[in-house]
Write an enzyme that holds these catalytic residues in place. Structure first.
Site, short mmCIF file in Angstrom:
data_model
loop_
_atom_site.label_atom_id
_atom_site.label_comp_id
_atom_site.label_asym_id
_atom_site.label_seq_id
_atom_site.Cartn_x
_atom_site.Cartn_y
_atom_site.Cartn_z
CG ASP A 8 6.82 -8.67 11.49
OD1 ASP A 8 7.61 -7.73 11.26
OD2 ASP A 8 6.09 -8.72 12.49
CB SER B 8 -0.94 0.01 1.22
OG SER B 8 -0.21 0.34 2.38
CE LYS C 136 9.69 6.05 9.55
NZ LYS C 136 9.90 5.11 8.43
CG ASP D 171 3.07 -4.90 3.12
OD1 ASP D 171 3.30 -3.75 2.73
OD2 ASP D 171 2.30 -5.15 4.09
CE1 TYR E 151 6.68 6.69 11.45
CE2 TYR E 151 6.96 9.06 11.73
CZ TYR E 151 6.81 7.95 10.91
OH TYR E 151 6.81 8.11 9.54
#
Ligand SMILES: NC(=O)c1ccc[n+]([C@@H]2O[C@H](COP(=O)([O-])OP(=O)(O)OC[C@H]3O[C@@H](n4cnc5c(N)ncnc54)[C@H](O)[C@@H]3O)[C@@H](O)[C@H]2O)c1
Length: 251
Positions: free
Chosen positions: A64, A17, A159, A38, A155
Site C-alpha cells: 500500500d 492496471s 489532486k 501496487d 479526490y
C-alpha cells in the site's frame, strides 16, 4: 530524436492496471528496468511477465503506497537491485463520487493518504537517489485538480494538493539536478474511468461540467506524455503541470 532509457531504472506505482500498466510497459519498450508498486499482486505479476518477455528486468512490490514505511522500503529495495534510480512515476490513485455531506472521515483520510501522502513519501525517499542520476519525478494528477468538480471533493482536493506539492518540491529543488513535474489527465478508458459509480439524486448538470466532450483518452496516449516528460527530450520542464485531457480543463 529517439527516447532511450537503456541502463536506467524507473519506479512506477499503480502499475497493475490502467495508466500505471501502460506507463510501465512503455518505459520497458524504451529500454528501462522497472520497479513496480501496487496493492494488486496478481496484476503486478502479469505486468512483470510482459516486461521480462521484452528482455528487461522487473521487480514488483505488492504494498500500500499510503504507508511511509512501505515507500521507504520500496525505494531502498529498488536501488539495492538496480544500483540507481532515474525516474519516479506516481500513478496509483483512488476515486469515488459522493455528495460532500456524505463523505466519511475514513474516506476523506484514505483518499488523501493514497493520492497525496503516498506520492509525497515516495518523493522524499527517491530524491536523494534521483539527484545522483540527474533524474526526475512525474506525478499523475487529474483535470479535477485544476477545475472544481462537484461530488468529487476528496479526490479533486487530493489532486490539487498533488499539483501544488509538485510545484513546491520543484521550487525547493530549483538549484539541484532534478526535474519534478505533474501531468493531469481527464477521463481515461481504464477500470477507474469505466467503473466509477454516480450517487443517486445528484445534479447531473454539475457532473456534465467535468465530463469529456470528446472520447475518453486511451491510457497509452497519456503514458506517452509521461515518457516524454521523464525523458531527456524535456530538460526545460520543471514544476509544470501538463494537461492531457481532451480539452476538459479549458471550459
Ligand atoms: N481514469 C480516469 O478517468 C482518470 C482521470 C484523471 C486522472 N486519473 C488518475 O490516473 C491515475 C491512474 O488511474 P487509472 O485510471 O489507471 O486507474 P486504475 O484503477 O486502473 O489504476 C489505479 C491503480 O492504483 C492501484 N492502487 C490503488 N490504491 C493503491 C494503494 N493504496 N497502493 C498502491 N496501489 C494502489 C490500483 O490497484 C490500480 O492498479 C490515478 O492517479 C488517477 O487518479 C485517472
Amino acid at each position: 530524436m529517439r527516447i532511450s532509457f537503456e541502463g536506467k531504472a524507473v519506479f512506477v506505482t499503480g502499475a497493475a492496471s490502467g495508466l500505471g500498466k501502460s506507463t510501465a510497459l512503455l518505459f520497458a519498450e524504451h529500454g528501462a528496468d522497472l520497479s513496480l508498486l501496487d496493492v494488486n499482486e496478481d496484476g503486478l505479476a502479469e505486468v512483470r511477465s510482459e516486461i521480462e518477455a521484452m528482455g528487461r528486468r522487473c521487480m514488483t512490490q505488492a504494498v500500500d503506497v499510503s504507508a511511509k514505511a512501505n515507500c521507504d522500503a520500496a525505494i531502498a529495495a529498488t536501488v539495492e537491485r538496480y544500483g540507481r534510480l532515474d525516474a519516479l512515476c506516481n500513478v496509483a490513485g483512488i476515486v469515488g463520487l459522493c455528495s460532500a455531506g456524505d463523505v466519511s472521515e475514513a474516506y476523506w483520510n484514505r483518499t488523501l493518504a493514497v493520492n497525496l501522502s503516498g506520492p509525497f513519501y515516495l518523493c522524499q525517499a527517491a530524491i536523494p537517489h534521483l539527484l545522483q542520476t540527474r533524474g526526475n519525478i512525474v506525478n499523475v494528477a487529474s483535470s479535477g485538480g485544476l477545475k472544481a468538480q462537484a461530488y468529487l471533493v476528496p479526490y479533486s482536493t487530493s489532486k490539487a494538493g498533488l499539483i501544488h506539492m509538485t510545484r513546491c518540491m520543484a521550487m525547493e529543488f530549483m538549484h539541484q539536478p532534478i526535474r519534478i513535474n505533474a501531468v493531469a489527465p481527464g477521463a481515461m478508458d481504464t477500470d477507474m474511468g469505466r467503473h466509477t459509480e454516480l450517487p443517486e439524486g445528484i445534479d447531473m448538470s454539475l457532473v456534465q461540467r467535468f465530463c469529456n466532450m470528446r472520447a475518453p483518452s486511451q491510457p497509452d496516449d497519456v503514458a506517452r506524455l509521461i515518457l516524454y516528460v521523464a525523458s531527456d527530450l524535456s530538460p526545460s520542464l520543471h514544476g509544470a503541470c501538463l494537461s492531457v485531457d481532451t480539452g476538459i480543463s479549458i471550459g
